[in-house]
Design a protein around this motif. Sequence first.
Motif, PDB file in Angstrom:
ATOM      1  N   LYS A  99      -9.176   7.444 -14.078  1.00 36.45           N
ATOM      2  CA  LYS A  99      -8.926   8.571 -13.157  1.00 36.45           C
ATOM      3  C   LYS A  99      -8.587   9.846 -13.927  1.00 36.45           C
ATOM      4  CE  LYS A  99      -6.420   7.621  -9.382  1.00 36.45           C
ATOM      5  NZ  LYS A  99      -5.352   6.983  -8.548  1.00 36.45           N
ATOM      6  N   ASP A 114      -8.678   2.365  -6.981  1.00 36.27           N
ATOM      7  CA  ASP A 114      -7.261   2.106  -6.699  1.00 36.27           C
ATOM      8  C   ASP A 114      -7.057   0.690  -6.164  1.00 36.27           C
ATOM      9  OD1 ASP A 114      -6.348   5.441  -5.531  1.00 36.27           O
ATOM     10  OD2 ASP A 114      -6.168   4.496  -7.494  1.00 36.27           O
ATOM     11  N   LYS A 162       6.153   5.374  -1.308  1.00 36.81           N
ATOM     12  CA  LYS A 162       5.120   6.117  -2.055  1.00 36.81           C
ATOM     13  C   LYS A 162       4.993   7.520  -1.471  1.00 36.81           C
ATOM     14  CE  LYS A 162       1.506   4.531  -4.050  1.00 36.81           C
ATOM     15  NZ  LYS A 162       0.146   3.996  -4.286  1.00 36.81           N
ATOM     16  N   TRP A 166      -2.015   6.268  -0.267  1.00 33.65           N
ATOM     17  CA  TRP A 166      -3.099   5.445  -0.845  1.00 33.65           C
ATOM     18  C   TRP A 166      -2.707   4.982  -2.225  1.00 33.65           C
ATOM     19  CZ3 TRP A 166      -4.283  10.533   0.758  1.00 33.65           C
ATOM     20  CH2 TRP A 166      -4.151  11.498  -0.246  1.00 33.65           C
TER      21      TRP A 166
HETATM   22 MG   LIG Z   1      -2.444   4.808  -6.753  1.00 30.60          MG
END
Ligand SMILES: [Mg+2]
Length: 166
Positions: A99, A114, A162, A166
């Motif tokens: 990434k 991911d 988070k 995602w």
């Molecule tokens: Mg991630």
Amino acid sequence: MSLIIYIALGILYYLPALVANGSAPFVKNGTPIDFKRNFIDGRRILGDGKSFEGLLVALTFGTTVGVILSKFLGIEWIIVSFVESFFAMIGDMIGAFIKRRLGLERGARALGLDQLDFVLGATLGLFLAKIQVNIYEFLSIVIIAFVLHILTNNIAYRLKIKSVPW
Ligand SMILES: [Mg+2]
Ligand SMILES: CC(C)=CCC/C(C)=C/CC/C(C)=C/CC/C(C)=C/COC[C@@H](COP(=O)(O)O)OC/C=C(\C)CC/C=C(\C)CC/C=C(\C)CCC=C(C)C
Ligand SMILES: Nc1ccn([C@@H]2O[C@H](COP(=O)(O)OP(=O)(O)OP(=O)(O)O)[C@@H](O)[C@H]2O)c(=O)n1
């Protein structure tokens, strides 16, 4: 064997990796594994999303699942789960490395990568630990992990575990 058996075995074999990957997000600002160093392209090698503390938490929880599994699958699953969790997190790091090379910031979405980077890493770990995973079990866990990843990341975002869904 019926599809249900393949799915159940797929989940069972990959449970340590699922929990390992699922527990790392509990670490917020750990010590970056790349020590904040840049790669030759001037971007971070891995980024701040990959920390030693996250790796440690993942290995701890993944291996704990292995201790439970060892009661049913044999004592070797303590080592198998450690190796599987370790390689799952290596896969996660390779995903982060890719990434960064693509210019994606830490936490940016990379649909597919991911969801599957840690599954591919775990598959290598299982292979090295001499656990034969057949194609049906592998395909089952790829589909399940893909769906579970999207679902649990959404939960993690709502639970403020988070910062991105995602
Ligand atoms: Mg991630
Ligand atoms: C409790 C601790 C410290 C660790 C366990 C974490 C865990 C296994 C969470 C499971 C689902 C859940 C309760 C989510 C709440 C929020 C949370 C902790 C999310 C985790 O973070 C999201 C994401 C991070 O991924 P990324 O770093 O790559 O972006 O983690 C992805 C998690 C998974 C892909 C799998 C989640 C693991 C399980 C659901 C383990 C148990 C699985 C089963 C029993 C299979 C059930 C499946 C079917 C189809 C019946
Ligand atoms: N080895 C790891 C893996 C994950 N995490 C923590 O778990 C979170 C979620 O992991 P992930 O989604 O894989 O990281 P991203 O933030 O999306 O970063 P990247 O874009 O590099 O995947 C990370 O932000 C980080 O806080 C960690 O500390 N150490």
